[in-house]
Enzyme design. Sequence first.
Site, PDB file in Angstrom:
ATOM      1  N   TYR A 170     -10.424   4.360  15.034  1.00 18.96           N
ATOM      2  CA  TYR A 170      -9.503   3.313  15.462  1.00 18.96           C
ATOM      3  C   TYR A 170     -10.078   1.925  15.206  1.00 18.96           C
ATOM      4  O   TYR A 170     -11.239   1.642  15.533  1.00 18.96           O
ATOM      5  CB  TYR A 170      -9.159   3.479  16.953  1.00 18.96           C
ATOM      6  CG  TYR A 170      -8.225   2.399  17.433  1.00 18.96           C
ATOM      7  CD1 TYR A 170      -6.905   2.369  16.973  1.00 18.96           C
ATOM      8  CD2 TYR A 170      -8.660   1.409  18.299  1.00 18.96           C
ATOM      9  CE1 TYR A 170      -6.039   1.351  17.386  1.00 18.96           C
ATOM     10  CE2 TYR A 170      -7.804   0.399  18.713  1.00 18.96           C
ATOM     11  CZ  TYR A 170      -6.502   0.378  18.249  1.00 18.96           C
ATOM     12  OH  TYR A 170      -5.661  -0.620  18.645  1.00 18.96           O
ATOM     13  N   GLY A 259     -21.375   2.370   8.535  1.00 19.19           N
ATOM     14  CA  GLY A 259     -21.333   3.642   7.816  1.00 19.19           C
ATOM     15  C   GLY A 259     -22.106   4.755   8.490  1.00 19.19           C
ATOM     16  O   GLY A 259     -22.129   5.873   7.977  1.00 19.19           O
ATOM     17  N   ASP A 262     -19.722   7.463   9.408  1.00 17.08           N
ATOM     18  CA  ASP A 262     -19.233   8.150   8.212  1.00 17.08           C
ATOM     19  C   ASP A 262     -20.289   9.123   7.674  1.00 17.08           C
ATOM     20  O   ASP A 262     -19.965  10.219   7.214  1.00 17.08           O
ATOM     21  CB  ASP A 262     -18.884   7.126   7.122  1.00 17.08           C
ATOM     22  CG  ASP A 262     -17.880   6.090   7.608  1.00 17.08           C
ATOM     23  OD1 ASP A 262     -16.951   6.466   8.361  1.00 17.08           O
ATOM     24  OD2 ASP A 262     -18.022   4.907   7.241  1.00 17.08           O
ATOM     25  N   ASP A 297     -23.323   0.183   3.176  1.00 16.73           N
ATOM     26  CA  ASP A 297     -22.478   1.217   3.774  1.00 16.73           C
ATOM     27  C   ASP A 297     -22.935   2.633   3.439  1.00 16.73           C
ATOM     28  O   ASP A 297     -22.635   3.574   4.171  1.00 16.73           O
ATOM     29  CB  ASP A 297     -21.040   1.081   3.249  1.00 16.73           C
ATOM     30  CG  ASP A 297     -20.177   0.130   4.062  1.00 16.73           C
ATOM     31  OD1 ASP A 297     -20.587  -1.027   4.235  1.00 16.73           O
ATOM     32  OD2 ASP A 297     -19.090   0.546   4.502  1.00 16.73           O
TER      33      ASP A 297
END
Lengths: 319, 319, 319, 319, 319, 319
Positions: A170, A259, A262, A297
């Site tokens: 989000y 990141g 991720d 990232d």
Amino acid sequence: MSKFDVVTFGETMIRLSPPGHGRLEAVDTLDFRTGGSESNTAIALARLGRQVAWWSKLPNNPLGRKIATQVGRWGVDTSHVIWTPHGRAGVYFIELGVMPRRHEVYYDRADSAASTLSPSEVDWSHLEQARHLHLTGITSALSAGCAASVARAAQEARAKGLSVSFDTNYRRKLWPPGQAKSVISSVLPSVNLLFCPRDDADIVFGVKGTSARIARHLQQTFGVPAVVVTGSPDGVAAVDGERDLHSRNIRAMEVDRIGSGDAGNAGIIHGFLDGDLATGLRYGSAMAALKLTVPGDELIVTKQEIEAVMNCAAGGVQR
Amino acid sequence: MSKFDVVTFGETMIRLSPPGHGRLEAVDTLDFRTGGSESNTAIALARLGRQVAWWSKLPNNPLGRKIATQVGRWGVDTSHVIWTPHGRAGVYFIELGVMPRRHEVYYDRADSAASTLSPSEVDWSHLEQARHLHLTGITSALSAGCAASVARAAQEARAKGLSVSFDTNYRRKLWPPGQAKSVISSVLPSVNLLFCPRDDADIVFGVKGTSARIARHLQQTFGVPAVVVTGSPDGVAAVDGERDLHSRNIRAMEVDRIGSGDAGNAGIIHGFLDGDLATGLRYGSAMAALKLTVPGDELIVTKQEIEAVMNCAAGGVQR
Amino acid sequence: MSKFDVVTFGETMIRLSPPGHGRLEAVDTLDFRTGGSESNTAIALARLGRQVAWWSKLPNNPLGRKIATQVGRWGVDTSHVIWTPHGRAGVYFIELGVMPRRHEVYYDRADSAASTLSPSEVDWSHLEQARHLHLTGITSALSAGCAASVARAAQEARAKGLSVSFDTNYRRKLWPPGQAKSVISSVLPSVNLLFCPRDDADIVFGVKGTSARIARHLQQTFGVPAVVVTGSPDGVAAVDGERDLHSRNIRAMEVDRIGSGDAGNAGIIHGFLDGDLATGLRYGSAMAALKLTVPGDELIVTKQEIEAVMNCAAGGVQR
Amino acid sequence: MSKFDVVTFGETMIRLSPPGHGRLEAVDTLDFRTGGSESNTAIALARLGRQVAWWSKLPNNPLGRKIATQVGRWGVDTSHVIWTPHGRAGVYFIELGVMPRRHEVYYDRADSAASTLSPSEVDWSHLEQARHLHLTGITSALSAGCAASVARAAQEARAKGLSVSFDTNYRRKLWPPGQAKSVISSVLPSVNLLFCPRDDADIVFGVKGTSARIARHLQQTFGVPAVVVTGSPDGVAAVDGERDLHSRNIRAMEVDRIGSGDAGNAGIIHGFLDGDLATGLRYGSAMAALKLTVPGDELIVTKQEIEAVMNCAAGGVQR
Amino acid sequence: MSKFDVVTFGETMIRLSPPGHGRLEAVDTLDFRTGGSESNTAIALARLGRQVAWWSKLPNNPLGRKIATQVGRWGVDTSHVIWTPHGRAGVYFIELGVMPRRHEVYYDRADSAASTLSPSEVDWSHLEQARHLHLTGITSALSAGCAASVARAAQEARAKGLSVSFDTNYRRKLWPPGQAKSVISSVLPSVNLLFCPRDDADIVFGVKGTSARIARHLQQTFGVPAVVVTGSPDGVAAVDGERDLHSRNIRAMEVDRIGSGDAGNAGIIHGFLDGDLATGLRYGSAMAALKLTVPGDELIVTKQEIEAVMNCAAGGVQR
Amino acid sequence: MSKFDVVTFGETMIRLSPPGHGRLEAVDTLDFRTGGSESNTAIALARLGRQVAWWSKLPNNPLGRKIATQVGRWGVDTSHVIWTPHGRAGVYFIELGVMPRRHEVYYDRADSAASTLSPSEVDWSHLEQARHLHLTGITSALSAGCAASVARAAQEARAKGLSVSFDTNYRRKLWPPGQAKSVISSVLPSVNLLFCPRDDADIVFGVKGTSARIARHLQQTFGVPAVVVTGSPDGVAAVDGERDLHSRNIRAMEVDRIGSGDAGNAGIIHGFLDGDLATGLRYGSAMAALKLTVPGDELIVTKQEIEAVMNCAAGGVQR
């Protein structure tokens, strides 16, 4: 056998940041990188030896080409990127703060080429080349066309026999919680593996409690078989069918936190692909920790380095 | 009176490292420095006001010249370097990690000019200009010729009335423990002052226990009058004849740990030269700590700064 | 209504520092900035939305112009700077150390244009445009002419209805404690708000004890209505008439500590101008902490960032 | 046999310049180097294999040490530098322009340690170690003590059997022409080899015409056996006793012109030392041209590169 | 239809160069790039839209991976690279000079992984995926195994129906002319398109005269249908069967000349693949000129930019 | 007396460019500057000692603030900038080519805050503080609101007694020629001084011939008293009432050509303000030439440097 273990799509942006901990108002050079949640995860999976494809919609100018070459450079297939003469490359500016100064992110991504994506311009048959599709809520937030593309992708993937993972991810600067809840909820029926940061659970779904409770709650509410709740100082909690799983965070010195989530997702998907979410969580913790130590990232480490951290062989100089 | 307080020799390499905490695969500039255990110690001794000479065998190309000028720049005599049109300059790449990412060192030093050194090409009479000779196991590890040169140097030095110090400095990427033990053991009879990191004691000599016990054990086994055991979080332990000595580590924030041991050795040799190993340990602790705060292999500080740290006057801004 | 909330004057210098934690002897580029206690405070006040003017005496060469444009860049009025064809720009070199290596400051400011200032060349009527004058002991230390200018400024200000703040800011490299005490004491009768670091209280005035006691003692000794004692790990203590005030330090990771005290002063003056020293202390603590995280002398943050830290909303990534 | 071929002394300064062609007012990093006419010549002579010593008076701070280590780094002996706790290091700022924007030099060298040199603090017996002494008018311009030191050095050198070279090197920012003429004229009776740029001949001595005529005129006026006139687009003209000599300029692309004259002088002195001024002029032309291509004050090239340019083997890639 | 238009192999090295026109001995950072004749040509062909594969033998360490990712980044397929745990990455240092200072290249490529290539470890069947094979004499020069691999590649290619181009690319630092002549001559019977710089024609084959005459001579001597002679200030001359072709050089300002010949070759091969060598020469001239303006070995331009230069639309600002 | 000599408004953008001559696709840092035609001219006028104000509409984020502080830094008043929470800062990317590679400009300025300007949000009474208004066609091209604002500004200025200058500054990436002609023509009745590059005269107005003829033609067609035609290799031609004026271009080496026209305009306006357009042309030629030598959009030089170039005193080193 599938050509790709994982396919993903989303917007990867130009990333501009002052060197060190400088301020945008004061510096006169910027570090010039690229990054996006889905390509970050794709690159991290490629570092583990997975075959990965990422696609997006990019403007055919030097910035669009830079995004594609930066992702492709790390071994991720970019051959299905949709090139357009229109639109711009999304840009984000980030100032890396240190306590008590926050990281500040300034999005300049309105009207990006990626945000003009619509389901009709995608050749969904390409999904047949892959085993797994990874999606995030960021893409859904970009535009109605993007939201429709995410929903369609999940459906197509399931119809073609792929498993599907989804990270809510989000971003309050992109959409309001109510809209996020509505759009994401409509995708979840096609999802096998849901990633949900603790804060998202609260803000988007109104769910609080321990991470384990949140995972169980989301599993039951949305009927997603596996749910991973991230973003807690206690570590990552997951529920995989009947099993409750947990992995502690690994202590790390922060060089660049962007990141990290991720990268952690990549580790978890890596395990999920082998049918071993527990091992995936361990990969995820090591990868999320290592990402904190690497500028940019992308998680530029080797599988050996990841496994050394999983096996506690950290510290010292290797020579 | 001797022209030089200390003479040392060994291989100094080109050092290439990504700026900050970057990865070799990702960066496009490298910091370009030089470093080697013996020249690091030589430079640190010169900062204390000692007259020091370092020699080596270097290729007559810009990289070889760079190595010589970088060592000479800090006041170390390099007039006895052996120049050769053959061979290459050794290179090492280093990535400075932060927890939990390790420092990674990649040696590219095979067939370096330094590794082709043989005892016959050295004019050993130069040792007569010095009071003390410092050697390390790294040089012994480079080649048979280097090992023979180290052994010969130690013998010549003792024959000419110099004292001799030796740091085992075991590098697993250079030679196996068994070979290290055999070669080093043959040099130790000529050694007055032995430096041995705790890990080396275990890996090379199979000796464990407290640092103090290790020091005593090595003293007895090899008949070296003074032994200093480094590399413990508790600090440095030493035995000097009958006396047990100890110096605590000084807490430091790490900027660049490479060369910290070499800087510490310099402080200890400094005291040893004055017949005061206890004070040497105090210098060593301050210098090893300070080295952690200085970029590069070399300890670029003043004697006043070292003594300020020894006297606890650290912290704050001097203005 | 006044044109300026605050006016201040003093010497702003060229600041030259090695990148990162490098040493002057070893690096071959320098960060090229400017800084000075009074302009640092002026800039920090401008970030809070205050109308501020800074003036000084500067040489009409690129270095003098750089100083003026750097201060003016951040919204501080520099139209009353006195330009001279004579003299030089003061310079300071700073090496940013990390524990246990101290920051080292090397002043090269002798014979600067600023140090040649005399009261007769100032048009004191400009003070009528302002509500408040801020001064520091650094300026008094530069020369007899500067000391006279500071004293005259304080008197003129009070005569014209301005309030006056003064930071002792003792610099041992500039003058001896006895002289500082004598000169500063003669200014204090015109001062409404005194800033005194704990160490200055001891060295200059021979006053020790808790910060609160020191504040009370200085208030009584010099008859200054409000006294703020800074520089304690416990935080800032103040006395404002009858009230005792205190503000805790906010934990921060240090990127560059220079100017932290000046930034803190700005926050306190900001509150003082609103007649609310207690709120000023809270601004000051946030601003001093934030300054530690920003490279350079100047506090380049927004008022929102300051207030977020005051309200504990620190940490995390805003996106 | 002499220990040194050439000895020289003078002021070497800290050199600060914007990267590329930036302006001081606009940039925020500076290239941090050192340079001075005499040390530039010394370094260029060392590149030719000559044994060279340079000395000066330097402040014992990081800037003074930097100057000494930068000169020493290139193989020039600095052991006779006079260290002082007083005074400052001279600094010069330079902006490298391109046509039609001039290079701008801003001296900040007043009250430098070097300018406080007096003949009485020098141990002139050291000159006995050398064959040749090189001096310049810049040093004479710094102060009365420096002028006296230059004059004394020339006398001492001749008395001890050294030959002496002198470059007028007129700097209008340091002294007026009349004073320069008077001071330089008093040194010339001790000089064997005079370097005089065409512009200096005009401004200082009022001599115009072809370079050859100027050389002859100066030879006759001052009784200097060899005179070299530099700074003409036609090249360098010289008179050596009865012989007229000439060397064309070599075309070069300019990267950094500072020190080009000093490098040329080194080549000429190199030939002079071998009793072959004609060859010296050819070295000088090559070295002056090569210096234009190298960043910084110093001529960092090899003797082979110099001789390749003398032999016209320039251009192309060597691989 | 073939998967690849062109396949090529050879050694790509780490390229280390001082920023700007600095000297290795003096700088303390290096630009960190990669480059090799064959991959340079491959990348330039990919910029024209060609499908290209490059392979080599690389060490499985960060430097080997860097080479592969840098080549892959520009859209060249690297999936057939042979990875080995042994050997090192070849390195070359280059100093970019300006007139009269030459570019200096220092090879440090002995014992590179690429030089250990032998024909038996290659899966030659991969050539079936391509239309054309490009080779250079540099690879032949590296080792006997490499020479055998080049010869074998040419034979396999012709047997599988590919056309073959070969650039003599003589490097005197790698092998003597006689050996080059012998080895290259044995490959030429399999070659359809020969590139030969004028200097190589003279040094290796003893052929002088106008470029057109050289081309004709080589065509007749070796029976190669198409011969292109490069490296003349007059431009490029070629003979294609009976036709004589010529293309003028395009005037360019030099930023970095390395790889200019490789880029020119790419343009010529591009035309050759379309059966239009004349157009290829025009592409080649534009690409060789453009390469001079781009930093690094690789031609990072667009096809539009190339064609704009071919159509003389150069100069000015596009906005 | 007026507070400002000149007031101007328009869009100033963030300017991002690869260092040196690098390509966006290849570099990983960018130079981070700002620039816009009107603020460039404003800054150049301020360097001449003129009182200048620039205003615009900027987003209240770090990029908007950076633009304002960069313009304000050089002494231009920015107090009338309109701040908005909406919209973005315009960005332009520029790659500086060298022959035959063109400069490439990529605009990313759609939906910038500046482009949302409408006449109704401006307080036109501020124009009363100024003597002269400067406008360009770039602003007219941004949006209908901007075009209306430009037209309104010109009318208001004339009504309030200001003189008005206007530069057509045609940008083909912003609008088609027909639209430009129509919009610009409607503004010209209020213009006293028109700048028109030769290419614009052709593309927008269809006027060709010598610059002098073009100037005369435009004067007659639009009734603008003074017309200056720029952009010819022969120099600048102008017509001022009955007088024909001309100024040659000054030869310059190009470091950064962006802003050269804007700097030249400033010189011409400077003369125009003194009623001496002929002298203005001479200033303009010197300033346009000098701008070519300075990195960035802004002309950071002194009035003395400008006048030295006007008086041909260029070249050499000033020391």
